[in-house]
Design an enzyme around this catalytic site. Structure first.
Site, short mmCIF file in Angstrom:
data_model
loop_
_atom_site.label_atom_id
_atom_site.label_comp_id
_atom_site.label_asym_id
_atom_site.label_seq_id
_atom_site.Cartn_x
_atom_site.Cartn_y
_atom_site.Cartn_z
N ASP A 5 -3.96 6.26 6.18
CA ASP A 5 -4.83 7.33 6.90
C ASP A 5 -6.39 6.92 7.25
O ASP A 5 -6.27 6.99 9.12
CB ASP A 5 -5.55 8.17 5.84
CG ASP A 5 -5.76 9.38 6.04
OD1 ASP A 5 -6.05 9.68 7.04
OD2 ASP A 5 -6.50 10.01 5.14
N ARG A 58 2.54 12.17 -8.94
CA ARG A 58 2.67 11.27 -9.13
C ARG A 58 4.51 11.04 -8.91
O ARG A 58 4.56 9.75 -8.73
CB ARG A 58 1.80 10.03 -9.80
CG ARG A 58 0.76 9.44 -9.70
CD ARG A 58 -0.56 8.63 -9.64
NE ARG A 58 -1.59 8.30 -10.02
CZ ARG A 58 -2.59 8.38 -9.10
NH1 ARG A 58 -1.86 7.78 -7.79
NH2 ARG A 58 -3.64 8.17 -9.24
N PHE A 72 -1.87 16.22 4.15
CA PHE A 72 -2.36 15.88 2.64
C PHE A 72 -1.03 15.99 1.79
O PHE A 72 0.08 16.39 1.65
CB PHE A 72 -3.04 16.44 2.16
CG PHE A 72 -3.03 15.56 0.95
CD1 PHE A 72 -4.37 14.75 1.25
CD2 PHE A 72 -3.23 15.47 -0.44
CE1 PHE A 72 -4.96 14.46 0.14
CE2 PHE A 72 -3.47 14.68 -1.47
CZ PHE A 72 -4.47 13.53 -1.65
N GLU A 97 1.24 -1.21 -0.03
CA GLU A 97 0.00 -0.10 -0.02
C GLU A 97 0.78 1.21 0.45
O GLU A 97 2.29 1.12 0.55
CB GLU A 97 -0.63 -0.13 1.34
CG GLU A 97 -2.14 -0.40 1.35
CD GLU A 97 -2.79 0.86 0.58
OE1 GLU A 97 -2.38 1.63 -0.36
OE2 GLU A 97 -4.60 0.44 0.55
N ASP A 98 0.40 2.02 -0.22
CA ASP A 98 0.67 3.62 -0.17
C ASP A 98 1.26 4.10 0.55
O ASP A 98 1.91 4.60 1.48
CB ASP A 98 1.22 4.72 -1.72
CG ASP A 98 -1.37 4.60 -1.59
OD1 ASP A 98 -1.93 4.49 -0.59
OD2 ASP A 98 -1.28 5.64 -2.23
P1 IMP Z 1 -7.82 5.59 3.90
O1 IMP Z 1 -8.84 4.71 3.42
O2 IMP Z 1 -8.58 6.87 4.54
O3 IMP Z 1 -6.81 4.72 4.97
O4 IMP Z 1 -7.60 6.20 2.56
C1 IMP Z 1 -6.27 5.13 2.01
C2 IMP Z 1 -6.33 5.76 0.57
O5 IMP Z 1 -5.90 6.94 0.62
C3 IMP Z 1 -4.64 6.04 -0.29
O6 IMP Z 1 -4.45 4.18 0.10
C4 IMP Z 1 -4.46 6.81 -0.81
O7 IMP Z 1 -5.42 6.59 -2.07
C5 IMP Z 1 -4.99 8.10 -0.50
N1 IMP Z 1 -4.78 8.60 0.87
C6 IMP Z 1 -4.90 9.11 1.66
N2 IMP Z 1 -4.01 9.65 2.00
C7 IMP Z 1 -3.54 10.65 1.68
C8 IMP Z 1 -2.39 11.28 0.99
O8 IMP Z 1 -1.85 12.36 2.31
N3 IMP Z 1 -2.21 12.10 -0.09
C9 IMP Z 1 -2.77 11.19 -0.93
N4 IMP Z 1 -3.76 9.93 -1.01
C10 IMP Z 1 -3.95 10.31 -0.02
MG MG Z 2 -5.37 8.03 -4.34
#
Ligand code: IMP
Ligand code: MG
Length: 175
Positions: A103, A165, A152, A99-100
């Protein structure tokens, strides 16, 4: 002209290189007798997947899955959709999700439930970034590259509205 939306560097290209080498060595040691199937979560993890896989000295296999939880906004919608499913069967495989960023943890929780239902031999997560303190439930993350402040960020695979990206480092995005 400098881009006014680009803020402080959060993780430099050099820090990424060093940490990904460490993660690769750790994964190599942990999976030495059971090479993993790497499951990259598109699109954000594509660059991390590419570098991490080259830091792993095992015969790994690859698959990719695309999910969406964001649209083009910078806040989680809480709704996770599968845009592209895996090609491979996970039954009896040692699966490592790549995963990247985690959050809220909503995407991670959804992926874990969905992929566990496919009966893998094991399922672990390697995330490059973990945002401090925002998880609604405790995410089960075996490998974390960097814990970062709850801002962010973009670059190294991460986008805002599909842009940035291709930066080789991670930088705060200023709206
Ligand atoms: P979560 O479900 O809130 O944990 O969000 C996860 C997904 O939201 C990641 O796989 C990203 O695609 C996107 N995301 C969350 N935070 C960021 C950020 O700071 N920058 C860019 N994409 C983000
Ligand atoms: Mg995204």
């Amino acid at each position: 002209m400098p881009d006014p939306h680009l803020g402080e560097i959060v993780v430099s290209a050099e820090a990424l290189r060093q940490r990904i080498a460490e993660l690769g060595a750790q994964i190599t040691a942990d999976y030495v007798d059971r090479p993993p199937l790497l499951v990259g979560i598109l699109k954000g993890a594509f660059m991390f997947m590419s570098d991490l896989s080259r830091a792993i000295d095992l015969q790994v296999e690859f698959d990719f899955m695309a999910v969406s939880s964001y649209g083009s906004a910078t806040r989680s919608s809480g709704v996770v959709r599968i845009i592209k499913d895996l090609d491979l069967d996970l039954h009896d495989r040692h699966v490592l999700i790549v995963e990247d960023i985690v959050d809220s943890g909503l995407t991670q929780g959804y992926l874990r439930r969905t992929l566990m239902a496919r009966d893998p031999a094991s399922l672990e997560v390697c995330t490059l970034l973990l945002k401090e303190g925002l998880q609604k439930s405790d995410p089960d993350l075996k490998y974390v590259g960097f814990t970062i402040p709850p801002r962010f960020v973009i670059g190294y695979g991460l986008d805002v509205a599909e842009r940035h990206r291709n930066l080789d480092h991670i930088v705060e995005y200023l709206p």
